[in-house]
Design an enzyme around this catalytic site. Structure first.
Site, PDB file in Angstrom:
ATOM      1  N   ASN A 101       1.646  -8.772   9.741  1.00  0.00           N
ATOM      2  CA  ASN A 101       1.205 -10.139  10.013  1.00  0.00           C
ATOM      3  C   ASN A 101       2.392 -11.097  10.022  1.00  0.00           C
ATOM      4  O   ASN A 101       3.340 -10.940   9.261  1.00  0.00           O
ATOM      5  CB  ASN A 101       0.190 -10.586   8.960  1.00  0.00           C
ATOM      6  CG  ASN A 101      -1.046  -9.723   8.975  1.00  0.00           C
ATOM      7  OD1 ASN A 101      -1.282  -8.995   9.937  1.00  0.00           O
ATOM      8  ND2 ASN A 101      -1.839  -9.780   7.924  1.00  0.00           N
ATOM      9  N   ASP A 124       1.804 -14.420   9.642  1.00  0.00           N
ATOM     10  CA  ASP A 124       1.241 -15.685   9.168  1.00  0.00           C
ATOM     11  C   ASP A 124       1.837 -16.219   7.869  1.00  0.00           C
ATOM     12  O   ASP A 124       1.603 -17.377   7.506  1.00  0.00           O
ATOM     13  CB  ASP A 124      -0.291 -15.579   9.047  1.00  0.00           C
ATOM     14  CG  ASP A 124      -0.757 -14.435   8.141  1.00  0.00           C
ATOM     15  OD1 ASP A 124      -0.077 -14.127   7.153  1.00  0.00           O
ATOM     16  OD2 ASP A 124      -1.833 -13.867   8.441  1.00  0.00           O
ATOM     17  N   HIS A 176       6.852  -7.340  11.833  1.00  0.00           N
ATOM     18  CA  HIS A 176       6.621  -7.980  13.134  1.00  0.00           C
ATOM     19  C   HIS A 176       7.119  -9.430  13.149  1.00  0.00           C
ATOM     20  O   HIS A 176       6.733 -10.203  14.032  1.00  0.00           O
ATOM     21  CB  HIS A 176       5.147  -7.914  13.534  1.00  0.00           C
ATOM     22  CG  HIS A 176       4.711  -6.526  13.931  1.00  0.00           C
ATOM     23  ND1 HIS A 176       3.398  -6.168  14.117  1.00  0.00           N
ATOM     24  CD2 HIS A 176       5.437  -5.403  14.177  1.00  0.00           C
ATOM     25  CE1 HIS A 176       3.341  -4.886  14.464  1.00  0.00           C
ATOM     26  NE2 HIS A 176       4.553  -4.401  14.493  1.00  0.00           N
ATOM     27  N   ASN A 180     -10.899  -1.102   4.928  1.00  0.00           N
ATOM     28  CA  ASN A 180     -11.172  -1.673   6.248  1.00  0.00           C
ATOM     29  C   ASN A 180     -12.685  -1.870   6.371  1.00  0.00           C
ATOM     30  O   ASN A 180     -13.454  -1.129   5.776  1.00  0.00           O
ATOM     31  CB  ASN A 180     -10.669  -0.720   7.355  1.00  0.00           C
ATOM     32  CG  ASN A 180     -10.423  -1.428   8.682  1.00  0.00           C
ATOM     33  OD1 ASN A 180     -11.295  -2.136   9.178  1.00  0.00           O
ATOM     34  ND2 ASN A 180      -9.239  -1.230   9.248  1.00  0.00           N
TER      35      ASN A 180
HETATM   36  P1  OAD Z   1      -5.992  -5.451  14.736  1.00  0.00           P
HETATM   37  O1  OAD Z   1      -6.655  -6.687  15.214  1.00  0.00           O
HETATM   38  O2  OAD Z   1      -5.624  -4.417  15.712  1.00  0.00           O
HETATM   39  O3  OAD Z   1      -6.912  -4.748  13.637  1.00  0.00           O
HETATM   40  C1  OAD Z   1      -7.496  -5.491  12.598  1.00  0.00           C
HETATM   41  C2  OAD Z   1      -8.189  -4.518  11.680  1.00  0.00           C
HETATM   42  O4  OAD Z   1      -8.700  -5.240  10.576  1.00  0.00           O
HETATM   43  C3  OAD Z   1      -9.376  -3.769  12.302  1.00  0.00           C
HETATM   44  O5  OAD Z   1      -9.264  -2.383  11.993  1.00  0.00           O
HETATM   45  C4  OAD Z   1     -10.594  -4.392  11.612  1.00  0.00           C
HETATM   46  O6  OAD Z   1     -11.651  -3.454  11.441  1.00  0.00           O
HETATM   47  C5  OAD Z   1     -10.001  -4.788  10.274  1.00  0.00           C
HETATM   48  N1  OAD Z   1     -10.662  -5.899   9.568  1.00  0.00           N
HETATM   49  C6  OAD Z   1     -11.223  -7.025  10.098  1.00  0.00           C
HETATM   50  N2  OAD Z   1     -11.665  -7.839   9.128  1.00  0.00           N
HETATM   51  C7  OAD Z   1     -11.385  -7.222   7.941  1.00  0.00           C
HETATM   52  C8  OAD Z   1     -11.574  -7.555   6.569  1.00  0.00           C
HETATM   53  N3  OAD Z   1     -12.161  -8.714   6.204  1.00  0.00           N
HETATM   54  N4  OAD Z   1     -11.165  -6.680   5.626  1.00  0.00           N
HETATM   55  C9  OAD Z   1     -10.576  -5.500   5.980  1.00  0.00           C
HETATM   56  N5  OAD Z   1     -10.372  -5.126   7.253  1.00  0.00           N
HETATM   57  C10 OAD Z   1     -10.759  -5.983   8.222  1.00  0.00           C
HETATM   58  O7  OAD Z   1      -4.720  -5.935  13.882  1.00  0.00           O
HETATM   59  P2  OAD Z   1      -3.418  -5.127  13.478  1.00  0.00           P
HETATM   60  O8  OAD Z   1      -3.725  -3.712  13.179  1.00  0.00           O
HETATM   61  O9  OAD Z   1      -2.725  -5.932  12.458  1.00  0.00           O
HETATM   62  O10 OAD Z   1       1.507  -7.099  16.885  1.00  0.00           O
HETATM   63  O11 OAD Z   1      -2.587  -5.203  14.816  1.00  0.00           O
HETATM   64  C11 OAD Z   1      -1.304  -4.671  14.850  1.00  0.00           C
HETATM   65  C12 OAD Z   1      -0.431  -5.497  15.736  1.00  0.00           C
HETATM   66  O12 OAD Z   1      -1.029  -5.642  17.033  1.00  0.00           O
HETATM   67  C13 OAD Z   1      -0.225  -6.939  15.298  1.00  0.00           C
HETATM   68  O13 OAD Z   1       0.779  -7.054  14.300  1.00  0.00           O
HETATM   69  C14 OAD Z   1       0.192  -7.584  16.559  1.00  0.00           C
HETATM   70  C15 OAD Z   1      -0.845  -7.005  17.482  1.00  0.00           C
HETATM   71  O14 OAD Z   1      -0.545  -6.989  18.814  1.00  0.00           O
HETATM   72  C16 OAD Z   1       2.434  -7.901  17.413  1.00  0.00           C
HETATM   73  O15 OAD Z   1       2.216  -9.072  17.617  1.00  0.00           O
HETATM   74  C17 OAD Z   1       3.736  -7.223  17.686  1.00  0.00           C
END
Ligand code: OAD
Length: 219
Positions: free
Chosen positions: A80, A82, A97, A192
Site C-alpha cells: 500500500n 497510503d 510499491h 482475507n
Molecule cells: P487488490 O485490490 O488486488 O486485493 C485486495 C484484497 O483485499 C482482496 O483479496 C480482497 O478480498 C481483500 N479484502 C478486501 N477487504 C478486506 C478486508 N476488510 N479485510 C481483509 N481483506 C480484505 O489489492 P492488492 O493485492 O494490494 O500496485 O493489489 C496489489 C497491487 O495491485 C497494488 O499494490 C497496486 C495494484 O495495482 C501498484 O500500484 C503497483
C-alpha cells in the site's frame, strides 16, 4: 513477518484495486499507472493520484493497522502507498510499491514528502530545478525499490510465521514473497474476506475483515 495489501485499508474507506468496487474495474491501469501513461499525459495521471491523495488524506488507521503496530519483532511489508501503517505507529515499514505522499522530480530526482491534498498545481513542479515531479509510487513495468525488496526477501527467507493480509496476491514480485517464505519453512497464515490466489497453499486461512481478525489474533 506480514505482507499487507489494499484490503487492510478497506475498512479505513480506501478503495481496493480488484474487488467488485475496485479501482481497476473503473479505470485502466495502462492509462494511469505506467511510465508510458505519465509520459503521454502527466496531468491526467496526476489528477488521478491527486484524487486518491484526497481520499487517503481523510482516512484513519483502522484496528488492523493498529494491531500490527502493537506487534513486536514483526517485519511489516506493505504493497500500500497510503501511509496508514506509519500513522498507526508502525516503524520501519517496507513499502515495496512506494508512497503516494512522496513527489519525485523526473529530472534531478529530488524528493518532497508532505500530505498536501489537493495539490495547488498539476503536475507539481520540483522546488529545486522546476521540472515535473512524478508520484513516488511504483508503476506497472517498473522495478521495486532495491533496498526494500532486499529486506523483504530476507525477511521471507527468515520468517517463522508469515501473515498475508488483505491482498489478492496477483501482483508480482510482491506475491512471490509467499512461496519464498513457504519454501524457507515459514507457516503461512492468510487473513482475507475472500479466497485469494494463494489461499489453497496457506497453512491457515482466516476468513473475515482484517480489522476484526487481527486484533483477536495479535493483541
Ligand atoms: P487488490 O485490490 O488486488 O486485493 C485486495 C484484497 O483485499 C482482496 O483479496 C480482497 O478480498 C481483500 N479484502 C478486501 N477487504 C478486506 C478486508 N476488510 N479485510 C481483509 N481483506 C480484505 O489489492 P492488492 O493485492 O494490494 O500496485 O493489489 C496489489 C497491487 O495491485 C497494488 O499494490 C497496486 C495494484 O495495482 C501498484 O500500484 C503497483
Amino acid at each position: 513477518m506480514a505482507l499487507t495489501g489494499a484490503g487492510v485499508s478497506a475498512e479505513s474507506g480506501i478503495p481496493t484495486f480488484r474487488g467488485a468496487d475496485g479501482l481497476w474495474k473503473k479505470y485502466r491501469a495502462e492509462d494511469l499507472a505506467t511510465p508510458e501513461a505519465f509520459e503521454a499525459d502527466p496531468r491526467l495521471v496526476w489528477e488521478w493520484y491527486d484524487w486518491r491523495r484526497q481520499i487517503i488524506a481523510k482516512a484513519k488507521p483502522n484496528p488492523a493497522h493498529l494491531a500490527l503496530a502493537e506487534c513486536p519483532r514483526l517485519t511489516l511489508i506493505t504493497q500500500n502507498v497510503d501511509g496508514l501503517h506509519d500513522l498507526a505507529g508502525s516503524r520501519d515499514v517496507l513499502k515495496v510499491h512506494g508512497d503516494i505522499w512522496i513527489r519525485r522530480c523526473i529530472a534531478c530526482g529530488h524528493e518532497e514528502t508532505d500530505r498536501i491534498a489537493p495539490l495547488p498545481v498539476l503536475p507539481p513542479l520540483c522546488t529545486r530545478c522546476g521540472a515535473i515531479q512524478r508520484p513516488g509510487v511504483v508503476w506497472f513495468g517498473e522495478g521495486l525499490p532495491a533496498y526494500e525488496w532486499m529486506r523483504a526477501s530476507q525477511a521471507a527467507e527468515g520468517a517463522d510465521v508469515f501473515l498475508v493480509i488483505g491482498t489478492s496476491a496477483q501482483v508480482y514480485p510482491a506475491a512471490g514473497l509467499v512461496p519464498l517464505a513457504r519454501r524457507s519453512g515459514a507457516k503461512i497464515v492468510e487473513v482475507n474476506v475472500a479466497r485469494s490466489e494463494v489461499s489453497s497453499r496457506v497453512d491457515v486461512f482466516l476468513e473475515g475483515p482484517a480489522g476484526e481478525i487481527l486484533p483477536q489474533l495479535l493483541l
